[in-house]
Design a protein around this motif. Structure first.
Motif, PDB file in Angstrom:
ATOM      1  N   ARG A 175     -21.074  92.479  58.750  1.00 41.79           N
ATOM      2  CA  ARG A 175     -20.136  93.446  59.318  1.00 41.79           C
ATOM      3  C   ARG A 175     -19.770  94.521  58.307  1.00 41.79           C
ATOM      4  NH1 ARG A 175     -15.355  89.716  61.069  1.00 41.79           N
ATOM      5  NH2 ARG A 175     -14.318  91.748  61.274  1.00 41.79           N
ATOM      6  N   GLY A 176     -19.292  95.659  58.847  1.00 41.40           N
ATOM      7  CA  GLY A 176     -18.830  96.743  57.996  1.00 41.40           C
ATOM      8  C   GLY A 176     -18.157  97.807  58.849  1.00 41.40           C
ATOM      9  N   ILE A 177     -17.610  98.803  58.188  1.00 46.56           N
ATOM     10  CA  ILE A 177     -16.951  99.920  58.880  1.00 46.56           C
ATOM     11  C   ILE A 177     -17.865 101.135  58.790  1.00 46.56           C
ATOM     12  CG2 ILE A 177     -14.932 101.415  58.997  1.00 46.56           C
ATOM     13  CD1 ILE A 177     -14.344  98.520  59.665  1.00 46.56           C
ATOM     14  N   LEU A 178     -18.227 101.678  59.948  1.00 47.84           N
ATOM     15  CA  LEU A 178     -19.111 102.841  60.003  1.00 47.84           C
ATOM     16  C   LEU A 178     -18.267 104.105  60.116  1.00 47.84           C
ATOM     17  CD1 LEU A 178     -22.168 103.315  59.980  1.00 47.84           C
ATOM     18  CD2 LEU A 178     -22.108 103.360  62.476  1.00 47.84           C
ATOM     19  N   LYS A 179     -18.488 105.056  59.213  1.00 46.50           N
ATOM     20  CA  LYS A 179     -17.683 106.277  59.161  1.00 46.50           C
ATOM     21  C   LYS A 179     -18.564 107.512  59.354  1.00 46.50           C
ATOM     22  CE  LYS A 179     -14.372 104.308  55.849  1.00 46.50           C
ATOM     23  NZ  LYS A 179     -13.773 104.480  54.504  1.00 46.50           N
ATOM     24  N   GLY A 180     -17.994 108.522  59.994  1.00 47.85           N
ATOM     25  CA  GLY A 180     -18.689 109.793  60.127  1.00 47.85           C
ATOM     26  C   GLY A 180     -18.557 110.638  58.868  1.00 47.85           C
ATOM     27  N   GLN A 181     -19.565 111.466  58.626  1.00 49.09           N
ATOM     28  CA  GLN A 181     -19.542 112.359  57.472  1.00 49.09           C
ATOM     29  C   GLN A 181     -19.771 113.816  57.854  1.00 49.09           C
ATOM     30  OE1 GLN A 181     -20.874 110.313  53.546  1.00 49.09           O
ATOM     31  NE2 GLN A 181     -22.559 109.977  54.991  1.00 49.09           N
ATOM     32  N   GLY A 182     -19.741 114.115  59.162  1.00 50.33           N
ATOM     33  CA  GLY A 182     -19.939 115.488  59.609  1.00 50.33           C
ATOM     34  C   GLY A 182     -21.225 115.637  60.398  1.00 50.33           C
ATOM     35  N   LEU A 183     -21.243 116.658  61.233  1.00 51.85           N
ATOM     36  CA  LEU A 183     -22.378 116.931  62.104  1.00 51.85           C
ATOM     37  C   LEU A 183     -23.651 117.160  61.288  1.00 51.85           C
ATOM     38  CD1 LEU A 183     -23.016 117.403  65.137  1.00 51.85           C
ATOM     39  CD2 LEU A 183     -22.678 119.840  64.694  1.00 51.85           C
ATOM     40  N   GLY A 184     -24.750 116.490  61.698  1.00 50.41           N
ATOM     41  CA  GLY A 184     -26.025 116.666  61.025  1.00 50.41           C
ATOM     42  C   GLY A 184     -26.191 115.813  59.778  1.00 50.41           C
ATOM     43  N   ARG A 185     -25.189 114.991  59.449  1.00 53.93           N
ATOM     44  CA  ARG A 185     -25.268 114.132  58.272  1.00 53.93           C
ATOM     45  C   ARG A 185     -25.324 112.676  58.698  1.00 53.93           C
ATOM     46  NH1 ARG A 185     -20.644 116.824  54.295  1.00 53.93           N
ATOM     47  NH2 ARG A 185     -21.620 118.894  54.122  1.00 53.93           N
ATOM     48  N   PRO A 186     -25.915 111.812  57.868  1.00 56.40           N
ATOM     49  CA  PRO A 186     -25.964 110.388  58.226  1.00 56.40           C
ATOM     50  C   PRO A 186     -24.569 109.777  58.194  1.00 56.40           C
ATOM     51  CG  PRO A 186     -26.761 110.729  55.987  1.00 56.40           C
ATOM     52  CD  PRO A 186     -26.586 112.090  56.583  1.00 56.40           C
ATOM     53  N   LEU A 187     -24.391 108.679  58.922  1.00 59.93           N
ATOM     54  CA  LEU A 187     -23.153 107.928  58.883  1.00 59.93           C
ATOM     55  C   LEU A 187     -23.129 107.075  57.607  1.00 59.93           C
ATOM     56  CD1 LEU A 187     -23.267 106.680  62.586  1.00 59.93           C
ATOM     57  CD2 LEU A 187     -21.979 108.642  61.719  1.00 59.93           C
ATOM     58  N   LEU A 188     -21.944 106.676  57.199  1.00 68.06           N
ATOM     59  CA  LEU A 188     -21.784 105.833  56.011  1.00 68.06           C
ATOM     60  C   LEU A 188     -21.264 104.472  56.451  1.00 68.06           C
ATOM     61  CD1 LEU A 188     -21.690 105.405  52.909  1.00 68.06           C
ATOM     62  CD2 LEU A 188     -19.321 106.252  52.995  1.00 68.06           C
ATOM     63  N   LEU A 189     -22.027 103.411  56.125  1.00 73.61           N
ATOM     64  CA  LEU A 189     -21.571 102.046  56.392  1.00 73.61           C
ATOM     65  C   LEU A 189     -20.829 101.552  55.155  1.00 73.61           C
ATOM     66  CD1 LEU A 189     -21.533  99.634  58.294  1.00 73.61           C
ATOM     67  CD2 LEU A 189     -23.699  98.876  57.283  1.00 73.61           C
ATOM     68  N   ASP A 190     -19.545 101.357  55.319  1.00 73.51           N
ATOM     69  CA  ASP A 190     -18.687 101.043  54.172  1.00 73.51           C
ATOM     70  C   ASP A 190     -18.176  99.602  54.250  1.00 73.51           C
ATOM     71  OD1 ASP A 190     -17.392 101.498  51.812  1.00 73.51           O
ATOM     72  OD2 ASP A 190     -16.110 103.107  52.564  1.00 73.51           O
ATOM     73  N   TYR A 191     -17.622  99.143  53.118  1.00 68.69           N
ATOM     74  CA  TYR A 191     -17.021  97.830  52.987  1.00 68.69           C
ATOM     75  C   TYR A 191     -18.026  96.698  53.254  1.00 68.69           C
ATOM     76  CZ  TYR A 191     -12.850 100.688  53.076  1.00 68.69           C
ATOM     77  OH  TYR A 191     -11.911 101.650  52.804  1.00 68.69           O
ATOM     78  N   VAL A 192     -19.257  96.921  52.827  1.00 72.03           N
ATOM     79  CA  VAL A 192     -20.279  95.874  52.884  1.00 72.03           C
ATOM     80  C   VAL A 192     -20.497  95.364  51.462  1.00 72.03           C
ATOM     81  CG1 VAL A 192     -22.659  95.300  53.448  1.00 72.03           C
ATOM     82  CG2 VAL A 192     -21.387  96.923  54.883  1.00 72.03           C
TER      83      VAL A 192
END
Length: 277
Positions: free
Chosen positions: A190-207
């Motif tokens: 599990r983890g928290i998926l965060k946005g980084q802006g249009l056209g950019r990859p998402l960041l999977l955090d707290y893994v």
């Protein structure tokens, strides 16, 4: 062309003047009949020819005007038919996508409303979509929004954040303001998926560093954040970087399944705000 027109007008004026003089002479008996006939014949002949020429020219002008109007009407009708074809093609496409959506039996537990996207963000930091459904259609804040006609139907778009009677504002997952708890469908990490802006990859955090994650793994919503039902597909792991984040967590980039800029239609799941996983 202008000189010719002027000369032609002078000729017509001369002919008409001569005809008027001859007619006056005939009316007032100013000349002998033979002279009148001699003078009047050619003048009247030219006048008659000029009248026919003018009449034919006028008829030709009227014909050209009518032809121009018909061409304009045909162009307008052609444009109208082209627009109609485009609209019908779009309806046929969305009908095919909806059929696929239903055939896959996606989200059978929840009522849903189809909505058209009427505004898409144009730059990285514009964070909202506008759709043409609202409070009158049963929409409320925090309701999930999924894709209909994208690479994969049923991918997570984001959630409703504001509603009016006939419109709603949607916060897409790619926005820096958005976050969702997810898990790896293969390993259950599990983890928290965060946005980084249009056209950019998402960041999977707290893994935690060393967790069982692989590039290409599919991430879905966990349902534990009470915002989204479980099992909505979100994205695939794009890259696991060797660096550590804050000394404990891995840096993991995720490709979202939904391309926000391509969205034309979305499906809003009418999940009540008191939803409990």
């Amino acid at each position: 062309m202008t000189h010719f027109r002027e000369r032609f007008l002078y000729l017509i004026a001369g002919v008409i003047s001569a005809a008027v003089l001859v007619l006056l002479a005939l009316l007032f008996d100013l000349t002998p009949p033979r002279i009148i006939l001699t003078l009047a014949g050619p003048v009247l002949k030219v006048a008659s020819w000029s009248g026919d020429y003018i009449r034919q020219g006028f008829e030709h002008y009227v014909y050209l005007v009518r032809l121009k109007e018909e061409n304009r009407d045909l162009r307008e009708e052609n444009q109208r038919l082209r627009s109609l074809v485009v609209r019908l093609q779009e309806k046929a496409r969305i009908c095919a996508d909806l059929q696929t959506f239903e055939e896959k039996k996606l989200f059978p537990r929840y009522p849903r409303v189809l909505a058209r996207v009427i505004y898409n963000p144009l730059n990285v930091f514009e964070g909202y979509l506008i759709i043409d459904r609202g409070k009158r259609d049963g929409l409320a804040p925090e309701m999930p929004v999924v894709s209909v006609a994208d690479r994969e139907e049923g991918g997570l778009v984001g959630q409703v954040v504001e509603v009016a009677d006939h419109y709603a504002k949607v916060l897409p997952l790619v926005s820096p303001e958005a976050a969702v708890e997810v898990y790896d469908l293969r390993s259950q990490e599990r983890g928290i998926l965060k946005g980084q802006g249009l056209g950019r990859p998402l960041l999977l955090d707290y893994v935690p560093y060393g967790a069982d994650l692989r590039e290409g793994d599919l991430l879905v919503t966990s349902g534990l954040d009470a915002l989204y039902p479980p099992g909505i597909r979100v994205g695939r792991i794009q890259k696991i970087l060797p660096q550590k984040r804050q000394g404990f967590f891995q840096i993991i980039r995720v490709t979202p399944l939904v391309e926000v800029q391509r969205l034309r239609y979305v499906m809003v799941l009418l999940v009540p705000r008191e939803f409990q996983p």
